[in-house]
Structures are given as structure tokens and as C-alpha cells.
Design a protein around this motif. Structure first.
Motif, PDB file in Angstrom:
ATOM      1  N   ARG A 155      -0.385  10.992  -7.657  1.00  0.00           N
ATOM      2  CA  ARG A 155      -0.833   9.996  -6.669  1.00  0.00           C
ATOM      3  C   ARG A 155      -2.183  10.380  -6.075  1.00  0.00           C
ATOM      4  NH1 ARG A 155       3.125   6.227  -4.579  1.00  0.00           N
ATOM      5  NH2 ARG A 155       5.091   6.550  -5.646  1.00  0.00           N
ATOM      6  N   ALA A 156      -2.397  11.664  -5.831  1.00  0.00           N
ATOM      7  CA  ALA A 156      -3.682  12.121  -5.306  1.00  0.00           C
ATOM      8  C   ALA A 156      -4.794  11.873  -6.322  1.00  0.00           C
ATOM      9  CB  ALA A 156      -3.612  13.602  -4.936  1.00  0.00           C
ATOM     10  N   MET A 157      -4.512  12.179  -7.604  1.00  0.00           N
ATOM     11  CA  MET A 157      -5.504  11.935  -8.647  1.00  0.00           C
ATOM     12  C   MET A 157      -5.811  10.446  -8.760  1.00  0.00           C
ATOM     13  SD  MET A 157      -7.509  13.075 -10.980  1.00  0.00           S
ATOM     14  CE  MET A 157      -6.976  14.739 -11.213  1.00  0.00           C
ATOM     15  N   THR A 158      -4.778   9.619  -8.669  1.00  0.00           N
ATOM     16  CA  THR A 158      -4.968   8.169  -8.727  1.00  0.00           C
ATOM     17  C   THR A 158      -5.818   7.688  -7.558  1.00  0.00           C
ATOM     18  OG1 THR A 158      -2.872   7.895  -9.870  1.00  0.00           O
ATOM     19  CG2 THR A 158      -3.772   5.941  -8.794  1.00  0.00           C
ATOM     20  N   ASP A 169     -12.667  -1.925 -10.113  1.00  0.00           N
ATOM     21  CA  ASP A 169     -11.607  -2.127 -11.098  1.00  0.00           C
ATOM     22  C   ASP A 169     -10.292  -2.612 -10.482  1.00  0.00           C
ATOM     23  OD1 ASP A 169     -13.297  -1.378 -13.117  1.00  0.00           O
ATOM     24  OD2 ASP A 169     -12.534   0.661 -13.264  1.00  0.00           O
ATOM     25  N   LEU A 170     -10.166  -2.532  -9.163  1.00  0.00           N
ATOM     26  CA  LEU A 170      -8.925  -2.940  -8.524  1.00  0.00           C
ATOM     27  C   LEU A 170      -8.965  -4.420  -8.188  1.00  0.00           C
ATOM     28  CD1 LEU A 170      -8.347  -0.013  -6.012  1.00  0.00           C
ATOM     29  CD2 LEU A 170      -7.164  -0.424  -8.152  1.00  0.00           C
ATOM     30  N   PRO A 171      -7.979  -5.190  -8.647  1.00  0.00           N
ATOM     31  CA  PRO A 171      -7.925  -6.601  -8.269  1.00  0.00           C
ATOM     32  C   PRO A 171      -7.788  -6.737  -6.756  1.00  0.00           C
ATOM     33  CG  PRO A 171      -6.357  -6.122 -10.023  1.00  0.00           C
ATOM     34  CD  PRO A 171      -6.907  -4.805  -9.540  1.00  0.00           C
ATOM     35  N   GLN A 172      -8.339  -7.814  -6.189  1.00  0.00           N
ATOM     36  CA  GLN A 172      -8.321  -8.003  -4.747  1.00  0.00           C
ATOM     37  C   GLN A 172      -6.912  -8.055  -4.182  1.00  0.00           C
ATOM     38  OE1 GLN A 172     -10.627 -11.534  -4.126  1.00  0.00           O
ATOM     39  NE2 GLN A 172     -12.547 -10.412  -4.006  1.00  0.00           N
ATOM     40  N   TYR A 173      -5.964  -8.567  -4.944  1.00  0.00           N
ATOM     41  CA  TYR A 173      -4.610  -8.724  -4.432  1.00  0.00           C
ATOM     42  C   TYR A 173      -3.821  -7.425  -4.427  1.00  0.00           C
ATOM     43  CZ  TYR A 173      -3.612  -8.961  -9.425  1.00  0.00           C
ATOM     44  OH  TYR A 173      -3.528  -8.681 -10.759  1.00  0.00           O
ATOM     45  N   CYS A 174      -4.356  -6.353  -5.034  1.00  0.00           N
ATOM     46  CA  CYS A 174      -3.643  -5.074  -5.073  1.00  0.00           C
ATOM     47  C   CYS A 174      -3.917  -4.284  -3.805  1.00  0.00           C
ATOM     48  CB  CYS A 174      -4.091  -4.236  -6.272  1.00  0.00           C
ATOM     49  SG  CYS A 174      -3.502  -4.880  -7.832  1.00  0.00           S
ATOM     50  N   SER A 175      -2.867  -3.784  -3.220  1.00  0.00           N
ATOM     51  CA  SER A 175      -3.052  -2.879  -2.097  1.00  0.00           C
ATOM     52  C   SER A 175      -3.118  -1.466  -2.648  1.00  0.00           C
ATOM     53  CB  SER A 175      -1.892  -3.004  -1.116  1.00  0.00           C
ATOM     54  OG  SER A 175      -0.724  -2.461  -1.672  1.00  0.00           O
ATOM     55  N   ASP A 176      -3.513  -0.523  -1.803  1.00  0.00           N
ATOM     56  CA  ASP A 176      -3.574   0.848  -2.286  1.00  0.00           C
ATOM     57  C   ASP A 176      -2.277   1.596  -2.001  1.00  0.00           C
ATOM     58  OD1 ASP A 176      -4.155   0.647   0.381  1.00  0.00           O
ATOM     59  OD2 ASP A 176      -5.818   2.054   0.373  1.00  0.00           O
ATOM     60  N   THR A 177      -1.220   0.863  -1.689  1.00  0.00           N
ATOM     61  CA  THR A 177       0.088   1.466  -1.473  1.00  0.00           C
ATOM     62  C   THR A 177       1.056   0.904  -2.500  1.00  0.00           C
ATOM     63  OG1 THR A 177      -0.322   1.600   0.887  1.00  0.00           O
ATOM     64  CG2 THR A 177       1.954   1.820   0.173  1.00  0.00           C
TER      65      THR A 177
END
Length: 86
Positions: A42-45, A55-63
Motif C-alpha cells: 500500500r505504501a508503494m502504491t 493516471d488515476l480516474p477522477q472517480y477513484c478515491s485514494d482509499t
């Protein structure tokens, strides 16, 4: 069948992977010995995400809301072509 370009790309990825492994092992060995695999992943991610915010879609949260057993996480990581060096 891998083309020459794919092989070159795979070789570059493998070399970068080895560089990252060496760096993490040398600089963060004590930390890695004291945290579970899932926490390390998870830390590496999280670190990877900060380097690739586009690269992260807007609808994705970081949790993450998924609950994944640590055995499944470890198995998935070990079977990854980038983890195995294949």
C-alpha cells in the motif's frame, strides 16, 4: 511472440525493478522488516500514485474499500510478471 521493442521495454522495466529493489532493501530494510507485506505494498502504491496523478480516474478515491486477504495480496504480487522478473 515478443518483438524487439517489447523485449527492450521488458528489459528496461526489469532493470528499473532491480534498481528499486536494491534501493528499498538498502535504504528501508529495517522498515520492511517491521511492517506487513500489505502495508508495504500500500505504501508503494501510494508513492507510485503521487508520481502518476494523471493516471488515476477522477472517480477513484485514494482509499481502497476492498478487503483482500493478505495471502491473496502476496500471491498476486508474487505471480506478477514484474515481480517475478519474467
Amino acid at each position: 511472440m515478443n518483438t524487439s521493442r517489447e523485449t527492450t521495454h521488458d528489459d528496461e522495466i526489469l532493470a528499473l525493478r532491480q534498481q528499486l529493489v536494491s534501493s528499498l532493501k538498502f535504504h528501508h530494510c529495517a522498515t520492511l522488516q517491521n511492517i506487513p507485506l500489505e502495508s508495504a505494498v500500500r505504501a508503494m502504491t501510494a508513492a507510485w500514485d503521487t508520481c502518476h496523478p494523471e493516471d488515476l480516474p477522477q472517480y477513484c478515491s485514494d482509499t481502497s474499500t476492498a478487503i483482500i486477504p493478505k495471502e491473496q495480496v502476496a500471491k498476486s504480487i508474487r505471480e506478477s510478471k514484474y515481480f517475478s522478473g519474467s
